[in-house]
Design a protein around this motif. Sequence first.
Motif, PDB file in Angstrom:
ATOM      1  N   UNK A  95       0.588  -1.073   0.153  1.00 40.73           N
ATOM      2  CA  UNK A  95       0.211   0.101  -0.061  1.00 40.73           C
ATOM      3  C   UNK A  95       0.777   1.036  -0.154  1.00 40.73           C
ATOM      4  N   UNK A  96       2.531   1.081   0.010  1.00 38.59           N
ATOM      5  CA  UNK A  96       3.095   2.549   0.117  1.00 38.59           C
ATOM      6  C   UNK A  96       3.935   2.445  -0.958  1.00 38.59           C
ATOM      7  N   UNK A  97       4.484   3.300  -1.306  1.00 33.96           N
ATOM      8  CA  UNK A  97       5.215   3.201  -2.422  1.00 33.96           C
ATOM      9  C   UNK A  97       6.443   4.832  -2.691  1.00 33.96           C
ATOM     10  N   UNK A  98       7.561   4.735  -2.971  1.00 33.52           N
ATOM     11  CA  UNK A  98       8.252   5.980  -2.820  1.00 33.52           C
ATOM     12  C   UNK A  98       8.846   5.926  -4.397  1.00 33.52           C
ATOM     13  N   UNK A  99       8.475   7.144  -4.896  1.00 41.56           N
ATOM     14  CA  UNK A  99       8.951   7.289  -6.388  1.00 41.56           C
ATOM     15  C   UNK A  99       9.664   8.593  -6.792  1.00 41.56           C
TER      16      UNK A  99
ATOM     17  N   UNK B 227       8.298  11.028  -4.119  1.00 39.58           N
ATOM     18  CA  UNK B 227       6.126  10.667  -4.500  1.00 39.58           C
ATOM     19  C   UNK B 227       6.540   9.682  -2.665  1.00 39.58           C
ATOM     20  N   UNK B 228       5.812  10.406  -1.680  1.00 40.96           N
ATOM     21  CA  UNK B 228       5.446   9.382  -1.094  1.00 40.96           C
ATOM     22  C   UNK B 228       3.866   9.017  -0.839  1.00 40.96           C
ATOM     23  N   UNK B 229       3.687   7.975  -1.411  1.00 36.15           N
ATOM     24  CA  UNK B 229       1.948   7.448  -1.946  1.00 36.15           C
ATOM     25  C   UNK B 229       1.695   6.263  -0.917  1.00 36.15           C
TER      26      UNK B 229
END
Length: 377
Positions: free
Chosen positions: A192-196, A258-260
């Motif tokens: 559920x959490x991603x860094x871009x 981005x921290x999604x």
Amino acid sequence: MSGILIVDDSRLNIAYLTNVLQTAGYEDIQTAYSAQEAYTVLGIHNGQPPRKPASVDLVLLDIVMPEIDGIEACTLIKSLTVYQDLPVIFLTADRVHFREAFSAGGMDFIEKGGPDYELLTRVQSALKLKKEMDARKAWEEKVQTDLQLAKHLQRSVLTPPLKEPGICIHSWYMQSSEVSGDMFYWKMFNPGQYGVLLIDVSGHGIPAALISMSIRSLLDGIVGLYRKPREVCAELNRQMRHLFGKSRRTAYFTAIYLYIDRNKQEIEYFNAGHPPGLLLMQHKPPVKLSGTTVPVGIKQDMKLDTVTIPYDTPARIVLYTDGLVERPGLSIHTGIEKLEQYAQSLHYLDNEAFVSKLERLNRQRDDDICILSIELE
């Protein structure tokens, strides 16, 4: 050892020239009594070049010969890529044909009957020039080989597309030269959490690529350990200052990270001097992910402001480097507006097709260009 080809229909002249050159220490001397014989020595058949050039570093070419004269022969030889750098010195008894001779590609002339020292001086100069040109070509070929390898290595560290339930990330990457200062990276912390991250190092070519590759080697540790935008930004700036802070030229890069959080449907980001990202949602105007601080590496104590915005699904986030929106004679703001309109018009495409279509916005490609598209469902 330098190879010299003497082409003259006069056996007496060839004997004289050969004797002078051999006496001066030139041992690799070939002779031809016609242009056709010269073609054979050079491996030219029916006007076609050999796969590999003959071992000849200088041609001494008589102008007046039966059937094919020296000017016609020189024109053909110099028209072939493998012999474009081969110096040709004309042998002549008068200067009537000088204009045509030089137009054909001859680099110099020797008057028949002139003193030996004049012949030897011109030969020495031509061979020295040929040696320097060969060295330059070898160096250029080595540089091109190294650049192609560097280009391959740089592409090999780019993060592959991500396709997970609820999120897809695709990219498009184009270098203006053989290597680029653009770099992107993403990481899934959990489902559920991603860094871009997308960075654009100032400048172009090898210096920018070296910096971007240095930063890339640190990203697994930085993004994987710190995750949140404020901490990632601080660590990137600290590493940039540590690595390049003492160089004479200020080294820096713009970046957007981005921290999604899909569980909260939130995006937290920092934008360090980078063109604004675009958050596109159905039935809502685009949201710009505008700048929050200065480029990374410029200041020791940079502001670490971040912004958190909610989003509704389906949504698409577009990140890009300035090469996509900068055009001669247009402000970058105009370019961003065009991108915004164009991206909205492509909402019906899947993520991969969307990225492929978006790169057509700027076909000039005189700058590095990188595009990321994140599809959220």
